[in-house]
Enzyme design. Structure first.
Site, PDB file in Angstrom:
ATOM      1  N   ASP A  26       0.832  -1.212   0.000  1.00 49.16           N
ATOM      2  CA  ASP A  26       0.000   0.000   0.000  1.00 49.16           C
ATOM      3  C   ASP A  26       0.867   1.264   0.000  1.00 49.16           C
ATOM      4  OD1 ASP A  26      -2.030   1.791   0.362  1.00 49.16           O
ATOM      5  OD2 ASP A  26      -2.803   0.900   2.215  1.00 49.16           O
ATOM      6  N   GLY A  41      -5.491   3.519  -7.561  1.00 52.08           N
ATOM      7  CA  GLY A  41      -5.850   3.661  -8.979  1.00 52.08           C
ATOM      8  C   GLY A  41      -5.208   4.848  -9.671  1.00 52.08           C
ATOM      9  N   ASP A  42      -4.211   5.468  -9.025  1.00 47.12           N
ATOM     10  CA  ASP A  42      -3.570   6.639  -9.649  1.00 47.12           C
ATOM     11  C   ASP A  42      -2.711   6.232 -10.852  1.00 47.12           C
ATOM     12  OD1 ASP A  42      -4.725   8.232  -7.783  1.00 47.12           O
ATOM     13  OD2 ASP A  42      -2.958   8.323  -6.475  1.00 47.12           O
ATOM     14  N   ASP A  80     -10.569   4.099  -1.130  1.00 45.73           N
ATOM     15  CA  ASP A  80     -11.153   3.100  -0.223  1.00 45.73           C
ATOM     16  C   ASP A  80     -12.672   2.999  -0.358  1.00 45.73           C
ATOM     17  OD1 ASP A  80      -8.552   3.090   0.584  1.00 45.73           O
ATOM     18  OD2 ASP A  80      -9.001   3.235   2.726  1.00 45.73           O
TER      19      ASP A  80
HETATM   20  C1  GLA Z   1      -5.330   2.394   2.976  1.00 48.02           C
HETATM   21  C2  GLA Z   1      -5.894   1.244   2.152  1.00 48.02           C
HETATM   22  C3  GLA Z   1      -6.906   0.474   2.973  1.00 48.02           C
HETATM   23  C4  GLA Z   1      -6.264  -0.055   4.237  1.00 48.02           C
HETATM   24  C5  GLA Z   1      -5.639   1.095   5.016  1.00 48.02           C
HETATM   25  C6  GLA Z   1      -4.808   0.583   6.188  1.00 48.02           C
HETATM   26  O1  GLA Z   1      -6.307   3.337   3.266  1.00 48.02           O
HETATM   27  O2  GLA Z   1      -6.477   1.748   0.978  1.00 48.02           O
HETATM   28  O3  GLA Z   1      -7.448  -0.593   2.210  1.00 48.02           O
HETATM   29  O4  GLA Z   1      -5.288  -0.993   3.874  1.00 48.02           O
HETATM   30  O5  GLA Z   1      -4.777   1.885   4.191  1.00 48.02           O
HETATM   31  O6  GLA Z   1      -4.149   1.595   6.864  1.00 48.02           O
END
Ligand code: GLA
Length: 429
Positions: free
Chosen positions: A187, A234-235, A255
């Site tokens: 992430d 998705g950037d 999200d």
């Molecule tokens: C981002 C991701 C989420 C989750 C949180 C955890 O917002 O997009 O899916 O993994 O981090 O901190």
């Protein structure tokens, strides 16, 4: 064929081909030995052509047996967020088995953010005190016939402010492999801070690409098949390059949340992305919210149906240990899962939109089509499916998937009333 050619690189290709054909094969000593040379020659040309085009993409991808259909499982974030711990994971694994989800195809139990502890003196990461023994936890999950996933960031810090992998990619990949991890969600989070420091958007993009490639290579060198889930919201049109940096799936959006407005914005917003997905590399419109309580049953049915037509990963995001029978039924509907997991791996797309009525279709391996008739309006609406617009000619046979009912042969069109925010899913052939 390949190895005999490779053994003596100086042998001209024609001679190499002839020597392949003079091996003990049914072609030997027969008039067909000339044909054999041609067959092998043509096969070789196709091999190199494949390398030069799509084949090079395949070679750059992960192990093709990994995520050959969209990953199915569970992730801790949507329901538990920072409250996830060892006990939660064990309970979810137990519930995945007891509820019948494992037998329906759900496999991965994924720990999201907030498991990370400190690094030791030489830089290896350790879990925090919520996860006393990650290897033992992985063994437990594996003993249930399931797989374990974990989470990190290419940045110095994860989105929840825990330790990320920046500068420790190799060590982290080794650690995950040692624990027995099968899936990594990677992430972006604080890497965007580094990206903002660069003079141009191109430089920023390159930092991100390099970071994902670094982890891809580190994971590969462990020799353990690990599904890689890219998460950068998705950037930069990630669907165009996600495969090349090692992604088996990539988030196409920000999200999700447990509201119809957000889920439907994301889901219906996937139009046009179908051609970027296929076996081993999937668009990911984020995890499921089914069963978390913020939507009604028709809205969750829409969520599940749309994700199946989109060939999206099905990662449940609810507490599996307290599911209602309705939630279990939505998550384990075999015919819906069969659409999602269809071997052809061809993502569906929008066919028509008439205001809030949208018809989406997905071609399946048996040449039938999964058709979703969605009503985005807040009152029931009738909708007409035109089978000709879906590419069918003459009589078709139609099955209503959620009602598990064969509707019989039909010609040209079918008109049906769709509940508010609901869907009718048909399988047409
Ligand atoms: C981002 C991701 C989420 C989750 C949180 C955890 O917002 O997009 O899916 O993994 O981090 O901190």
């Amino acid at each position: 064929m390949k190895s005999s050619i490779q053994r003596d690189r100086k042998v001209p290709i024609g001679i190499a081909l002839r020597s392949v054909c003079s091996l003990q094969t049914p072609f030997r000593h027969s008039a067909q030995s000339y044909d054999c040379v041609h067959v092998v020659f043509i096969a070789t040309i196709f091999f190199f052509l494949a390398l030069g085009s799509g084949g090079s993409r395949l070679l750059r991808a992960q192990d093709p047996t990994v995520a050959s259909t969209p990953p199915m499982g569970w992730n801790s974030w949507n329901h538990f967020a920072e409250r996830v711990d060892d006990q939660t994971i064990r309970a979810q694994a137990d519930a995945m088995v007891a509820s019948g989800m494992r037998d329906a195809g759900y496999t991965y139990i994924n720990i999201d953010d907030t498991w990370e502890g400190e690094r030791d003196a030489v830089g290896y990461i350790h879990p925090n005190n919520k996860f006393p023994d990650m290897k033992a936890l992985a063994d437990y999950v594996h003993s249930k016939g399931l797989k374990l996933g974990i989470y990190s960031s290419p940045g110095a810090k994860t989105c929840a402010g825990f330790e990320g992998s920046l500068g420790h990619e190799k060590q982290d990949a080794e650690t995950y492999a040692k624990w027995g991890i099968d899936y990594l969600k990677y992430d972006l989070c604080s890497l965007s801070t580094e990206m903002r420091k660069t003079p141009t958007p191109e430089d920023a993009h390159q930092i991100m690409i390099d970071a994902y490639i670094k982890m891809r290579d580190a994971l590969r060198s462990t020799g353990r098949p690990i599904v890689v889930s890219l998460c950068q919201y998705g950037d930069d049109a990630v669907w165009r390059w996600g495969l090349d940096v090692g992604g088996n799936l990539w988030r196409t959006t920000g999200d999700i949340s447990d509201h119809y407005a957000r889920m439907s914005d994301i889901g219906f917003g996937q139009a046009g992305l179908a051609r970027f997905a296929g076996p081993g590399h999937w668009n990911d419109p984020d995890m499921l919210e089914v069963g978390n309580g913020g939507m009604n049953i028709e809205e969750y049915r829409t969520h599940m149906s749309l994700w199946a037509i989109l060939a999206a990963p099905l990662l449940a995001g609810n507490d599996l240990s307290i599911m209602t029978p309705e939630t279990t039924a939505l998550l384990t509907n075999r015919e819906v899962i069969a659409i999602d997991q269809d071997k052809l791996g061809k993502q569906g797309d929008r066919v028509t939109a008439e205001g809030p009525i949208e018809i989406w279709a997905r071609t399946l391996a048996d040449h039938s089509k999964a058709v979703g008739v969605f009503n985005r309006h807040e009152a029931p609406l009738s909708a007409t499916v035109d089978f000709r617009a879906l590419g069918f000619r003459g009589t078709v046979t139609v099955r209503d998937i959620w009602h598990a009912k064969d509707l019989g042969p039909m010609k040209d069109t079918y008109t049906v009333t769709v509940p508010p925010h609901g869907v009718v899913v048909l399988r047409v052939r």
